[in-house]
Design a protein around this motif. Structure first.
Motif, PDB file in Angstrom:
ATOM      1  N   ARG A 110       8.651 -44.939 -45.368  1.00 41.22           N
ATOM      2  CA  ARG A 110       9.115 -43.738 -46.062  1.00 41.22           C
ATOM      3  C   ARG A 110      10.558 -43.199 -45.728  1.00 41.22           C
ATOM      4  O   ARG A 110      11.343 -42.623 -46.492  1.00 41.22           O
ATOM      5  N   HIS A 122       4.988 -48.496 -47.777  1.00 43.17           N
ATOM      6  CA  HIS A 122       5.038 -47.787 -46.698  1.00 43.17           C
ATOM      7  C   HIS A 122       3.542 -47.629 -46.132  1.00 43.17           C
ATOM      8  O   HIS A 122       2.724 -47.019 -46.617  1.00 43.17           O
ATOM      9  N   GLY A 179       2.226 -46.031 -43.636  1.00 39.61           N
ATOM     10  CA  GLY A 179       1.872 -44.766 -42.684  1.00 39.61           C
ATOM     11  C   GLY A 179       2.315 -45.142 -41.203  1.00 39.61           C
ATOM     12  O   GLY A 179       2.699 -46.202 -40.885  1.00 39.61           O
ATOM     13  N   THR A 180       1.649 -44.354 -40.277  1.00 39.04           N
ATOM     14  CA  THR A 180       1.798 -44.415 -38.962  1.00 39.04           C
ATOM     15  C   THR A 180       0.475 -45.387 -38.362  1.00 39.04           C
ATOM     16  O   THR A 180      -0.472 -44.996 -38.402  1.00 39.04           O
ATOM     17  N   SER A 184       4.955 -48.379 -33.146  1.00 39.35           N
ATOM     18  CA  SER A 184       4.667 -47.015 -33.315  1.00 39.35           C
ATOM     19  C   SER A 184       4.220 -46.191 -31.941  1.00 39.35           C
ATOM     20  O   SER A 184       4.256 -45.087 -31.930  1.00 39.35           O
ATOM     21  N   VAL A 190       1.659 -37.434 -34.014  1.00 36.59           N
ATOM     22  CA  VAL A 190       0.969 -37.782 -35.039  1.00 36.59           C
ATOM     23  C   VAL A 190      -0.467 -37.101 -35.226  1.00 36.59           C
ATOM     24  O   VAL A 190      -1.350 -37.451 -34.407  1.00 36.59           O
ATOM     25  N   LYS A 234      -4.017 -39.353 -39.287  1.00 34.54           N
ATOM     26  CA  LYS A 234      -2.876 -39.801 -39.853  1.00 34.54           C
ATOM     27  C   LYS A 234      -2.415 -41.139 -39.036  1.00 34.54           C
ATOM     28  O   LYS A 234      -1.378 -41.520 -39.095  1.00 34.54           O
ATOM     29  N   THR A 250      -5.190 -50.160 -42.631  1.00 42.57           N
ATOM     30  CA  THR A 250      -3.957 -50.555 -43.206  1.00 42.57           C
ATOM     31  C   THR A 250      -3.954 -51.631 -44.172  1.00 42.57           C
ATOM     32  O   THR A 250      -3.477 -51.564 -45.280  1.00 42.57           O
ATOM     33  N   ASP A 269       3.054 -45.745 -50.980  1.00 42.54           N
ATOM     34  CA  ASP A 269       2.770 -45.536 -49.569  1.00 42.54           C
ATOM     35  C   ASP A 269       1.209 -46.029 -49.399  1.00 42.54           C
ATOM     36  O   ASP A 269       0.479 -46.461 -50.353  1.00 42.54           O
ATOM     37  N   TRP A 270       0.738 -45.818 -48.193  1.00 47.24           N
ATOM     38  CA  TRP A 270      -0.499 -46.170 -48.045  1.00 47.24           C
ATOM     39  C   TRP A 270      -1.823 -45.520 -48.772  1.00 47.24           C
ATOM     40  O   TRP A 270      -2.884 -45.917 -48.983  1.00 47.24           O
ATOM     41  N   ASN A 271      -1.342 -44.330 -49.419  1.00 45.73           N
ATOM     42  CA  ASN A 271      -2.547 -43.930 -50.089  1.00 45.73           C
ATOM     43  C   ASN A 271      -2.392 -44.249 -51.572  1.00 45.73           C
ATOM     44  O   ASN A 271      -3.047 -43.758 -52.628  1.00 45.73           O
TER      45      ASN A 271
END
Length: 241
Positions: free
Chosen positions: A139, A185, A187-188, A194, A201, A205, A212, A233-235
């Motif tokens: 992102r 993307h 996410g973390t 990361s 975080v 999340k 993932t 993104d991941w969602n």
């Protein structure tokens, strides 16, 4: 028809989880890494290949070999990514004075140039009857969604990746017909990439590689294939370019 899946960056946490998910779904997985194939535990439906140098010549030679073997790819996920290197003291920049040629070169080589070279060669062996190519993006690579600043090299290299994928999707659609390219993307994720940045975080999340991988496969499968390129993104939500 057998689902042939190529995973680039096989030694990473997300890649390992994707390999497991795809092979359990009875796909034939071709896993590529800079690490020797002997370092990986043999798994049913998975073949490991080493490309020690991820440059134009070696990537091109590998794809040419697949083509000569009659391999047609249905799915490709390019997971290569670089954010920091403690030994070389490369970290995301907090201010302009932190920018260095060394760091920028490292960011762009892994995050932009390497995926671009894969896309350059893969256009010749993807299925023309429904193929999907996914590049792990971020992102923070969104130009419009940037209110915090910082992280110059990582942001810029991911933005460059996004532009390359978006541009390549135009030509891919013309040459491979039923094809879709995706910037994703994740996410973390709880991986080495990361690790130094996880303390701020929220627990909910910070995603496992397994979560993932499942999210990526699920959301990508639901995308509108008439649209040549997506950034989500991941969602499953759209990320602005």
């Amino acid at each position: 028809m057998k689902n042939n899946v190529l995973i680039v960056g096989a030694s990473g946490g997300i890649a390992s989880a994707l390999i497991e998910q795809y092979r359990l779904n009875d796909a034939a997985v071709i896993a590529v890494s800079r690490a020797p194939a002997s370092e990986f535990t043999p798994k049913e439906n998975v073949t490991y290949h080493q490309i020690a140098q991820q440059d134009d010549a070696h990537i091109g030679a590998f794809v040419k070999k697949l083509n000569e073997q009659g391999v047609v790819l249905n799915t490709v996920v390019i997971t290569t990514g670089f954010l920091h290197n403690e030994e070389k003291e490369v970290h995301p920049e907090k201010r302009l004075e932190d920018i260095s040629e060394q760091a920028l070169s490292a960011y762009f080589f892994t995050n932009s140039i390497t995926p671009a070279l894969w896309l350059k060669h893969l256009v010749n062996i993807v299925s023309k009857e429904g193929s999907t190519l996914v590049c792990l993006s971020a992102r923070v690579g969104s130009i419009s969604d940037n209110g915090l600043g910082g992280w110059y090299g990582y942001r810029a290299s991911k933005a460059a990746l996004n532009m390359f994928v978006k541009t390549a999707s135009v030509e891919y659609k013309r040459r491979a017909k039923d094809v879709m390219l995706v910037c994703y993307h994740p996410g973390t994720v709880d991986t080495g990439l990361s690790k130094p940045f996880q303390k701020n975080v929220a627990a909910k999340k910070l995603f496992t590689p397994e979560f993932t991988a499942k999210q990526l496969i699920t959301h990508v499968s639901k995308l509108d294939r008439d649209q040549a390129c997506h950034f989500i993104d991941w969602n499953g939500e759209v990320v602005t370019w």
